[in-house]
Design a protein around this motif. Structure first.
Motif, PDB file in Angstrom:
ATOM      1  N   THR A  40      -0.150  11.230   3.809  1.00 60.70           N
ATOM      2  CA  THR A  40      -0.623  10.417   4.931  1.00 60.70           C
ATOM      3  C   THR A  40       0.188   9.122   5.101  1.00 60.70           C
ATOM      4  O   THR A  40      -0.068   8.358   6.028  1.00 60.70           O
ATOM      5  CB  THR A  40      -2.119  10.070   4.765  1.00 60.70           C
ATOM      6  N   TYR A  41       1.147   8.914   4.237  1.00 61.10           N
ATOM      7  CA  TYR A  41       2.042   7.746   4.297  1.00 61.10           C
ATOM      8  C   TYR A  41       2.492   7.392   5.727  1.00 61.10           C
ATOM      9  O   TYR A  41       2.378   6.243   6.155  1.00 61.10           O
ATOM     10  CB  TYR A  41       3.234   8.056   3.381  1.00 61.10           C
ATOM     11  N   PRO A  42       2.994   8.375   6.501  1.00 64.50           N
ATOM     12  CA  PRO A  42       3.494   8.005   7.836  1.00 64.50           C
ATOM     13  C   PRO A  42       2.397   7.534   8.795  1.00 64.50           C
ATOM     14  O   PRO A  42       2.690   6.793   9.742  1.00 64.50           O
ATOM     15  CB  PRO A  42       4.112   9.309   8.369  1.00 64.50           C
ATOM     16  N   PHE A  88       8.349  13.602   3.323  1.00 62.51           N
ATOM     17  CA  PHE A  88       7.268  14.176   2.513  1.00 62.51           C
ATOM     18  C   PHE A  88       7.766  15.416   1.783  1.00 62.51           C
ATOM     19  O   PHE A  88       7.534  15.587   0.590  1.00 62.51           O
ATOM     20  CB  PHE A  88       6.061  14.536   3.391  1.00 62.51           C
ATOM     21  N   ARG A  89       8.453  16.282   2.509  1.00 66.92           N
ATOM     22  CA  ARG A  89       8.906  17.541   1.893  1.00 66.92           C
ATOM     23  C   ARG A  89       9.853  17.283   0.731  1.00 66.92           C
ATOM     24  O   ARG A  89       9.748  17.887  -0.328  1.00 66.92           O
ATOM     25  CB  ARG A  89       9.564  18.420   2.949  1.00 66.92           C
ATOM     26  N   GLU A  90      10.763  16.338   0.962  1.00 72.84           N
ATOM     27  CA  GLU A  90      11.716  15.995  -0.097  1.00 72.84           C
ATOM     28  C   GLU A  90      11.007  15.477  -1.346  1.00 72.84           C
ATOM     29  O   GLU A  90      11.259  15.906  -2.460  1.00 72.84           O
ATOM     30  CB  GLU A  90      12.596  14.845   0.389  1.00 72.84           C
ATOM     31  N   ARG A  91      10.114  14.523  -1.115  1.00 74.87           N
ATOM     32  CA  ARG A  91       9.464  13.890  -2.260  1.00 74.87           C
ATOM     33  C   ARG A  91       8.482  14.812  -2.929  1.00 74.87           C
ATOM     34  O   ARG A  91       8.376  14.833  -4.158  1.00 74.87           O
ATOM     35  CB  ARG A  91       8.773  12.611  -1.817  1.00 74.87           C
ATOM     36  N   GLN A 111       5.929  17.556  -9.562  1.00 75.00           N
ATOM     37  CA  GLN A 111       5.060  18.710  -9.824  1.00 75.00           C
ATOM     38  C   GLN A 111       3.790  18.632  -9.015  1.00 75.00           C
ATOM     39  O   GLN A 111       3.318  19.604  -8.459  1.00 75.00           O
ATOM     40  CB  GLN A 111       4.733  18.765 -11.302  1.00 75.00           C
ATOM     41  N   SER A 112       3.203  17.454  -8.989  1.00 74.69           N
ATOM     42  CA  SER A 112       2.036  17.289  -8.134  1.00 74.69           C
ATOM     43  C   SER A 112       2.184  15.951  -7.432  1.00 74.69           C
ATOM     44  O   SER A 112       2.915  15.077  -7.889  1.00 74.69           O
ATOM     45  CB  SER A 112       0.757  17.337  -8.968  1.00 74.69           C
ATOM     46  N   PHE A 113       1.541  15.824  -6.298  1.00 68.36           N
ATOM     47  CA  PHE A 113       1.686  14.588  -5.523  1.00 68.36           C
ATOM     48  C   PHE A 113       0.350  14.268  -4.875  1.00 68.36           C
ATOM     49  O   PHE A 113      -0.524  15.130  -4.751  1.00 68.36           O
ATOM     50  CB  PHE A 113       2.788  14.730  -4.479  1.00 68.36           C
ATOM     51  N   SER A 114       0.213  13.017  -4.459  1.00 64.38           N
ATOM     52  CA  SER A 114      -1.074  12.565  -3.945  1.00 64.38           C
ATOM     53  C   SER A 114      -1.207  12.846  -2.453  1.00 64.38           C
ATOM     54  O   SER A 114      -0.218  13.042  -1.747  1.00 64.38           O
ATOM     55  CB  SER A 114      -1.215  11.068  -4.185  1.00 64.38           C
ATOM     56  N   LEU A 167       0.840  -1.207   0.000  1.00 63.40           N
ATOM     57  CA  LEU A 167       0.000   0.000   0.000  1.00 63.40           C
ATOM     58  C   LEU A 167       0.869   1.250   0.000  1.00 63.40           C
ATOM     59  O   LEU A 167       0.519   2.271  -0.588  1.00 63.40           O
ATOM     60  CB  LEU A 167      -0.927   0.026   1.228  1.00 63.40           C
ATOM     61  N   HIS A 168       2.023   1.164   0.654  1.00 62.11           N
ATOM     62  CA  HIS A 168       2.925   2.310   0.666  1.00 62.11           C
ATOM     63  C   HIS A 168       3.570   2.539  -0.703  1.00 62.11           C
ATOM     64  O   HIS A 168       3.944   3.654  -1.035  1.00 62.11           O
ATOM     65  CB  HIS A 168       4.040   2.105   1.710  1.00 62.11           C
ATOM     66  N   SER A 169       3.695   1.466  -1.475  1.00 64.38           N
ATOM     67  CA  SER A 169       4.407   1.574  -2.751  1.00 64.38           C
ATOM     68  C   SER A 169       3.661   2.368  -3.806  1.00 64.38           C
ATOM     69  O   SER A 169       4.243   2.749  -4.808  1.00 64.38           O
ATOM     70  CB  SER A 169       4.705   0.189  -3.320  1.00 64.38           C
ATOM     71  N   ILE A 170       2.360   2.603  -3.621  1.00 67.93           N
ATOM     72  CA  ILE A 170       1.638   3.370  -4.653  1.00 67.93           C
ATOM     73  C   ILE A 170       1.530   4.847  -4.286  1.00 67.93           C
ATOM     74  O   ILE A 170       0.858   5.613  -4.970  1.00 67.93           O
ATOM     75  CB  ILE A 170       0.233   2.783  -4.949  1.00 67.93           C
ATOM     76  N   THR A 171       2.220   5.276  -3.220  1.00 72.47           N
ATOM     77  CA  THR A 171       2.069   6.671  -2.793  1.00 72.47           C
ATOM     78  C   THR A 171       2.916   7.633  -3.606  1.00 72.47           C
ATOM     79  O   THR A 171       2.603   8.806  -3.688  1.00 72.47           O
ATOM     80  CB  THR A 171       2.476   6.852  -1.313  1.00 72.47           C
TER      81      THR A 171
END
Ligand code: AMP
Ligand code: TRP
Length: 327
Positions: free
Chosen positions: A124-126, A108-111, A116-119, A41-45
Motif C-alpha cells: 500500500t506504499y504508493p 512493489f514487484r521488485e522489492r 521471502q515475506s513482505f508486509s 512512515l514510508h521507511s518502515i515498509t
C-alpha cells in the motif's frame, strides 16, 4: 502553484540525491509554495528498522536538508508521522484502489521478489504516497523516473475521488529531471549512484569529508585514453564531466576545452576540488544544526503545524464527502 516532494530518512544521501533532488527543491522554494515531508512512515515498509537508527536518521535528514538550503521559513519542511492526516487519508484512498493495481507496481514487484515475506505496507506504499500529495493539493511533484507509476496512481486516485464525490483534490503533475541529470556510480559508471547498490568507492555521500571525496574521485574509473570528452564509449569520464558541470555551473563544453590535452590526473583533481567546494559548506552547516537537537525539533514542530493548517481542512472535506459524520 504548490510543489511537494517527499524523501525517505533512511540511507545516507549521496551526490545524486543532492544534485538530482535536494538542490532542485531548494531552488523551487521561492518560486512556489513548497512542501517537503520527510517520509518516515514510508521507511518502515521495506526493511525492519532499528528504532534508534530511524529516529537518528530522521533528524539527520532534517539537518541535511536545511544545511542544503531548504529554509524552514521559506518552505514547509516536516516529518510525515507528525501529521496524522496522511495515514487517515491513505485509508480512504486504499478503499478506492484495486488490489491488482498495487500488485502490478514495478517497485512493489521488485522489492517483494527480493524478500521471502513482505508486509501489506509494502503493497500500500504508493497509496500513502498519493495521500502525501493530495492532502496538500500539490500542483507539481518533482521526482525521479522510478516514481512514474506512483505518480500515475496519485493522479488516478485524485480523478477517481473527484468523479465519485465531487471536486476535492488537485490532480498533480509529476516533473522529472532533464536528461543527463543522472549521477553515475564512480566505479561502475553504467549504473546510477545509489545507496543500496553502489560500493563504498562508487558513492559520494553528501557528508563525506574532503579527504574521502578526494580519495574516491582519484580512484574513479575512467578508461585507457587521456581525452577529457563526453562520449558513450567513455561513461566514466562523461560522468566526471557532468559532475563537475553540476558542481561549478560551467557547461560540459567549457570543461572539455579547459582540460583538452591535459590527461586524467589533473582533471580528476579538479573535479574533486569542485565537489569539495560544493559539499563542504553543507557538511559544516550540518554539524552545527545536528548538534542542537532541541532547536531542530522545534523547527520540525513548526513545520508540522504549517503542514497541518493545510492537511486538516483537506482531510475534513474529504471525510465529509465520503459520508463520515463530522465529529
Ligand atoms: P532515492 O534515494 O533513490 O529514493 O532517490 C531520491 C531522489 O534523488 C530521486 O527521486 C531522484 O530524483 C534523486 N536521485 C537518486 N539517485 C540519483 C542519481 N544517481 N542521480 C541523480 N538523481 C538521483
Ligand atoms: N516514494 C518516494 C521515493 O522513494 C518518496 C515519497 C513519499 C514521495 N511520498 C512522496 C515523493 C510524495 C514525492 C511525493 O523517492
Amino acid at each position: 502553484m504548490r510543489v511537494l516532494s517527499g524523501i525517505q530518512p533512511t540511507g545516507a544521501k549521496h551526490l545524486g540525491n543532492y544534485i538530482g533532488a535536494i538542490r532542485r527543491w531548494a531552488a523551487q522554494q521561492d518560486e512556489y509554495d513548497a512542501f517537503f515531508p520527510i517520509v518516515d512512515l514510508h521507511s518502515i515498509t521495506f526493511l525492519p528498522q532499528d528504532p534508534e537508527e530511524l529516529r537518528e536518521s530522521t533528524l539527520d535528514l532534517a539537518a541535511l536538508l536545511i544545511a542544503s538550503g531548504l529554509d524552514p521559513d521559506r518552505c514547509t519542511l516536516f516529518v510525515q508521522s507528525h501529521v496524522p492526516e496522511h495515514p487517515r487519508l491513505a485509508w480512504v484512498l486504499e478503499c478506492m484502489t484495486p488490489f491488482g493495481e498495487l500488485r502490478r507496481m514495478p517497485q512493489f514487484r521488485e522489492r517483494a521478489a527480493s524478500q521471502q515475506s513482505f508486509s501489506v505496507g509494502l503493497l500500500t506504499y504508493p497509496v500513502l504516497q498519493a495521500a502525501d500529495i493530495l492532502l496538500y493539493q500539490a500542483d507539481l511533484v518533482p521526482v525521479g523516473e522510478d516514481q512514474r507509476q506512483h505518480l500515475e496512481l496519485a493522479r488516478d486516485l485524485a480523478q477517481r475521488f473527484n468523479q465519485r464525490f465531487g471536486e476535492t483534490f488537485t490532480v498533480p503533475e509529476a516533473t522529472y529531471p532533464e536528461v543527463g541529470a543522472k549521477i553515475m556510480d564512480l566505479q561502475d559508471p553504467t549504473k546510477r549512484m545509489s545507496t543500496s547498490e553502489s560500493s563504498e568507492l562508487g558513492i559520494l555521500r553528501v557528508l563525506d569529508p574532503p579527504d574521502v571525496v578526494r580519495r574516491k574521485l582519484r580512484s574513479a574509473v575512467t578508461d585507457t585514453g587521456r581525452d577529457v570528452v563526453r562520449s558513450p564509449t567513455k561513461p566514466g569520464v562523461t560522468n566526471l564531466i557532468e559532475i563537475m558541470a553540476a558542481a561549478t555551473g560551467a557547461t560540459p563544453e567549457e570543461i572539455e576545452s579547459r582540460f583538452d590535452g591535459r590527461g586524467y590526473a589533473p582533471f580528476k583533481e579538479a573535479v574533486a576540488e569542485a565537489v569539495v567546494e560544493l559539499l563542504d559548506p553543507v557538511r559544516l552547516r550540518f554539524g552545527e544544526l545536528r548538534g542542537n537537537t532541541q532547536e531542530l525539533q522545534a523547527i520540525l514542530a513548526k513545520g508540522a503545524e504549517k503542514a497541518g493548517a493545510i492537511a486538516v481542512p483537506t482531510l475534513a472535506a474529504a471525510y465529509e464527502r465520503v459520508g463520515f459524520v463530522t465529529p
